[in-house]
Scaffold this motif. Sequence first.
Motif, PDB file in Angstrom:
ATOM      1  N   PRO A 185     -19.353   3.803  -6.286  1.00 31.42           N
ATOM      2  CA  PRO A 185     -20.187   3.630  -5.089  1.00 31.42           C
ATOM      3  C   PRO A 185     -19.332   3.235  -3.889  1.00 31.42           C
ATOM      4  CG  PRO A 185     -20.367   1.705  -6.497  1.00 31.42           C
ATOM      5  CD  PRO A 185     -19.506   2.685  -7.241  1.00 31.42           C
ATOM      6  N   LYS A 186     -19.739   3.682  -2.716  1.00 31.85           N
ATOM      7  CA  LYS A 186     -19.000   3.325  -1.506  1.00 31.85           C
ATOM      8  C   LYS A 186     -19.329   1.902  -1.064  1.00 31.85           C
ATOM      9  CE  LYS A 186     -18.597   8.017   0.362  1.00 31.85           C
ATOM     10  NZ  LYS A 186     -18.966   8.913   1.484  1.00 31.85           N
ATOM     11  N   LEU A 187     -20.613   1.587  -1.040  1.00 32.88           N
ATOM     12  CA  LEU A 187     -21.022   0.253  -0.604  1.00 32.88           C
ATOM     13  C   LEU A 187     -20.532  -0.791  -1.602  1.00 32.88           C
ATOM     14  CD1 LEU A 187     -24.675   0.870   0.669  1.00 32.88           C
ATOM     15  CD2 LEU A 187     -22.579   0.610   2.009  1.00 32.88           C
ATOM     16  N   GLY A 188     -19.955  -1.837  -1.081  1.00 30.77           N
ATOM     17  CA  GLY A 188     -19.430  -2.898  -1.937  1.00 30.77           C
ATOM     18  C   GLY A 188     -18.041  -2.626  -2.453  1.00 30.77           C
ATOM     19  N   SER A 189     -17.417  -1.546  -2.016  1.00 29.48           N
ATOM     20  CA  SER A 189     -16.072  -1.218  -2.491  1.00 29.48           C
ATOM     21  C   SER A 189     -15.145  -0.998  -1.305  1.00 29.48           C
ATOM     22  CB  SER A 189     -16.086   0.049  -3.361  1.00 29.48           C
ATOM     23  OG  SER A 189     -16.960  -0.079  -4.460  1.00 29.48           O
ATOM     24  N   SER A 190     -13.848  -1.208  -1.556  1.00 33.05           N
ATOM     25  CA  SER A 190     -12.812  -0.917  -0.567  1.00 33.05           C
ATOM     26  C   SER A 190     -11.750  -0.067  -1.250  1.00 33.05           C
ATOM     27  CB  SER A 190     -12.181  -2.206  -0.023  1.00 33.05           C
ATOM     28  OG  SER A 190     -13.140  -2.946   0.708  1.00 33.05           O
ATOM     29  N   PHE A 191     -11.238   0.915  -0.504  1.00 35.10           N
ATOM     30  CA  PHE A 191     -10.307   1.872  -1.081  1.00 35.10           C
ATOM     31  C   PHE A 191      -9.013   1.878  -0.267  1.00 35.10           C
ATOM     32  CE2 PHE A 191     -14.665   3.355  -1.538  1.00 35.10           C
ATOM     33  CZ  PHE A 191     -14.784   3.487  -2.907  1.00 35.10           C
ATOM     34  N   SER A 192      -7.902   1.912  -0.974  1.00 38.19           N
ATOM     35  CA  SER A 192      -6.604   2.028  -0.300  1.00 38.19           C
ATOM     36  C   SER A 192      -6.076   3.432  -0.520  1.00 38.19           C
ATOM     37  CB  SER A 192      -5.616   0.998  -0.852  1.00 38.19           C
ATOM     38  OG  SER A 192      -5.288   1.282  -2.203  1.00 38.19           O
ATOM     39  N   LEU A 193      -5.434   3.973   0.498  1.00 39.50           N
ATOM     40  CA  LEU A 193      -4.842   5.303   0.411  1.00 39.50           C
ATOM     41  C   LEU A 193      -3.560   5.316   1.228  1.00 39.50           C
ATOM     42  CD1 LEU A 193      -5.781   6.844   3.366  1.00 39.50           C
ATOM     43  CD2 LEU A 193      -7.949   6.589   2.204  1.00 39.50           C
ATOM     44  N   LYS A 194      -2.630   6.150   0.821  1.00 39.05           N
ATOM     45  CA  LYS A 194      -1.312   6.188   1.439  1.00 39.05           C
ATOM     46  C   LYS A 194      -1.119   7.501   2.172  1.00 39.05           C
ATOM     47  CE  LYS A 194       3.578   5.358   0.408  1.00 39.05           C
ATOM     48  NZ  LYS A 194       4.584   5.125  -0.656  1.00 39.05           N
ATOM     49  N   VAL A 195      -0.661   7.392   3.424  1.00 34.13           N
ATOM     50  CA  VAL A 195      -0.311   8.561   4.226  1.00 34.13           C
ATOM     51  C   VAL A 195       1.085   8.324   4.768  1.00 34.13           C
ATOM     52  CG1 VAL A 195      -0.901  10.005   6.199  1.00 34.13           C
ATOM     53  CG2 VAL A 195      -2.723   8.949   4.856  1.00 34.13           C
ATOM     54  N   GLY A 196       2.030   9.116   4.312  1.00 29.47           N
ATOM     55  CA  GLY A 196       3.417   8.891   4.714  1.00 29.47           C
ATOM     56  C   GLY A 196       3.914   7.563   4.174  1.00 29.47           C
ATOM     57  N   GLU A 197       4.420   6.706   5.060  1.00 34.71           N
ATOM     58  CA  GLU A 197       4.914   5.391   4.656  1.00 34.71           C
ATOM     59  C   GLU A 197       3.884   4.296   4.920  1.00 34.71           C
ATOM     60  OE1 GLU A 197       8.529   4.801   6.735  1.00 34.71           O
ATOM     61  OE2 GLU A 197       9.629   6.401   5.701  1.00 34.71           O
ATOM     62  N   PHE A 198       2.664   4.684   5.300  1.00 36.32           N
ATOM     63  CA  PHE A 198       1.646   3.699   5.650  1.00 36.32           C
ATOM     64  C   PHE A 198       0.563   3.651   4.576  1.00 36.32           C
ATOM     65  CE2 PHE A 198       3.549   4.992   9.619  1.00 36.32           C
ATOM     66  CZ  PHE A 198       3.750   3.778  10.274  1.00 36.32           C
ATOM     67  N   LEU A 199       0.109   2.444   4.297  1.00 34.76           N
ATOM     68  CA  LEU A 199      -0.958   2.215   3.339  1.00 34.76           C
ATOM     69  C   LEU A 199      -2.182   1.713   4.099  1.00 34.76           C
ATOM     70  CD1 LEU A 199      -1.641   2.189   0.262  1.00 34.76           C
ATOM     71  CD2 LEU A 199      -1.087  -0.258   0.305  1.00 34.76           C
ATOM     72  N   PHE A 200      -3.280   2.434   4.002  1.00 31.48           N
ATOM     73  CA  PHE A 200      -4.513   2.087   4.700  1.00 31.48           C
ATOM     74  C   PHE A 200      -5.539   1.573   3.695  1.00 31.48           C
ATOM     75  CE2 PHE A 200      -2.476   5.540   6.988  1.00 31.48           C
ATOM     76  CZ  PHE A 200      -2.456   5.077   8.286  1.00 31.48           C
ATOM     77  N   THR A 201      -6.318   0.588   4.116  1.00 24.99           N
ATOM     78  CA  THR A 201      -7.427   0.087   3.320  1.00 24.99           C
ATOM     79  C   THR A 201      -8.708   0.334   4.098  1.00 24.99           C
ATOM     80  OG1 THR A 201      -6.048  -1.631   2.302  1.00 24.99           O
ATOM     81  CG2 THR A 201      -8.430  -1.919   2.181  1.00 24.99           C
ATOM     82  N   VAL A 202      -9.598   1.092   3.503  1.00 22.95           N
ATOM     83  CA  VAL A 202     -10.830   1.505   4.173  1.00 22.95           C
ATOM     84  C   VAL A 202     -12.021   0.935   3.421  1.00 22.95           C
ATOM     85  CG1 VAL A 202     -12.189   3.468   4.988  1.00 22.95           C
ATOM     86  CG2 VAL A 202      -9.698   3.641   4.857  1.00 22.95           C
ATOM     87  N   PRO A 203     -12.863   0.108   4.070  1.00 19.60           N
ATOM     88  CA  PRO A 203     -14.097  -0.351   3.427  1.00 19.60           C
ATOM     89  C   PRO A 203     -15.054   0.815   3.203  1.00 19.60           C
ATOM     90  CG  PRO A 203     -13.530  -1.711   5.330  1.00 19.60           C
ATOM     91  CD  PRO A 203     -12.654  -0.505   5.390  1.00 19.60           C
ATOM     92  N   GLY A 204     -15.721   0.808   2.074  1.00 13.04           N
ATOM     93  CA  GLY A 204     -16.651   1.889   1.774  1.00 13.04           C
ATOM     94  C   GLY A 204     -17.792   1.987   2.762  1.00 13.04           C
ATOM     95  N   ALA A 205     -18.160   0.852   3.382  1.00 10.94           N
ATOM     96  CA  ALA A 205     -19.251   0.868   4.358  1.00 10.94           C
ATOM     97  C   ALA A 205     -18.895   1.689   5.590  1.00 10.94           C
ATOM     98  CB  ALA A 205     -19.600  -0.564   4.759  1.00 10.94           C
ATOM     99  N   CYS A 206     -17.608   1.849   5.878  1.00 14.77           N
ATOM    100  CA  CYS A 206     -17.180   2.617   7.055  1.00 14.77           C
ATOM    101  C   CYS A 206     -17.287   4.123   6.835  1.00 14.77           C
ATOM    102  CB  CYS A 206     -15.741   2.264   7.407  1.00 14.77           C
ATOM    103  SG  CYS A 206     -15.517   0.550   7.897  1.00 14.77           S
ATOM    104  N   ASN A 221     -20.008   2.281  15.708  1.00 13.05           N
ATOM    105  CA  ASN A 221     -19.570   0.981  15.200  1.00 13.05           C
ATOM    106  C   ASN A 221     -18.045   0.869  15.166  1.00 13.05           C
ATOM    107  OD1 ASN A 221     -22.254   0.348  14.739  1.00 13.05           O
ATOM    108  ND2 ASN A 221     -22.224   1.197  12.673  1.00 13.05           N
ATOM    109  N   LYS A 222     -17.565  -0.352  15.158  1.00 17.71           N
ATOM    110  CA  LYS A 222     -16.136  -0.602  14.996  1.00 17.71           C
ATOM    111  C   LYS A 222     -15.795  -0.595  13.514  1.00 17.71           C
ATOM    112  CE  LYS A 222     -15.819  -3.392  19.203  1.00 17.71           C
ATOM    113  NZ  LYS A 222     -15.467  -4.710  19.781  1.00 17.71           N
ATOM    114  N   PHE A 223     -14.623  -0.089  13.204  1.00 19.31           N
ATOM    115  CA  PHE A 223     -14.253   0.057  11.805  1.00 19.31           C
ATOM    116  C   PHE A 223     -13.025  -0.809  11.509  1.00 19.31           C
ATOM    117  CE2 PHE A 223     -16.058   3.975  13.469  1.00 19.31           C
ATOM    118  CZ  PHE A 223     -17.181   4.061  12.676  1.00 19.31           C
ATOM    119  N   PRO A 224     -13.228  -1.908  10.803  1.00 12.27           N
ATOM    120  CA  PRO A 224     -12.105  -2.824  10.527  1.00 12.27           C
ATOM    121  C   PRO A 224     -11.215  -2.320   9.403  1.00 12.27           C
ATOM    122  CG  PRO A 224     -14.110  -3.652   9.518  1.00 12.27           C
ATOM    123  CD  PRO A 224     -14.506  -2.404  10.238  1.00 12.27           C
TER     124      PRO A 224
END
Length: 227
Positions: A185-206, A221-224
């Motif tokens: 499920p997206k809600l209540g979860s956070s996902f990390s993904l890597k692009v190049g040398e950067f690691l991003f963490t995206v909340p499922g709510a976004c 909305n703003k996306f933290p």
Amino acid sequence: MMTDYCKPLPENILSIGGSSTNNSDLKTFLESKLPHGDKKEVNGEFKKVLVLAAQKSKQKKQKPVRKSKQYLTAKERRTLGLYRLPKKGLKYSSFLPLHSLWTGYMEELLDLANLEKGGWAPNLNEETRQLQLQMRICRADFHGAAVKVVGATCSTHMGLEGIVVMETKNTIQIISKDNILRILPKLGSSFSLKVGEFLFTVPGACIDSKPGERATKKLKNKFPCEF
């Protein structure tokens, strides 16, 4: 009593592969038996050439079935199984080319190399470039992304990782290295993904919407996102 009209034809007329003599005999026979008014039509009938293969069929052509221009309803899509993947038979290695395509797509979308040349550095300040980058990430299509669950209300989901093979409005489906398909499920979860040398963490709510809607609709909305 047999009349002249019922007598069998002579053998020379019935023979196969007859010559012009046979034709003249047949004309003579017909002219002798037909009424005087019909004799003029005998020569015209012998000049006709009938090609049966060239004759068109008299069968009526079936009208093509009219196709509806309306989109499939949600119920019809569920009935057709458009949102379901087989739980068996999928292999992690089969989706590695998809992940490679997604990596190239994200590198082009985010354009991180040019951002760095312009003096950008990862931060959580609400500056213009930072907000634009977060907007691009949340609007991106995650099919083919290699994600890892770094936050979840369900403890059994923590640490799960794999390639996204399907994304719906409320869930993502990943295939892990053990070739098991998992629905998260997206809600209540956070996902990390890597692009190049950067690691991003995206909340499922976004990303709690369909990929097509995220790409076209304006997100207010703003996306933290974390970097």
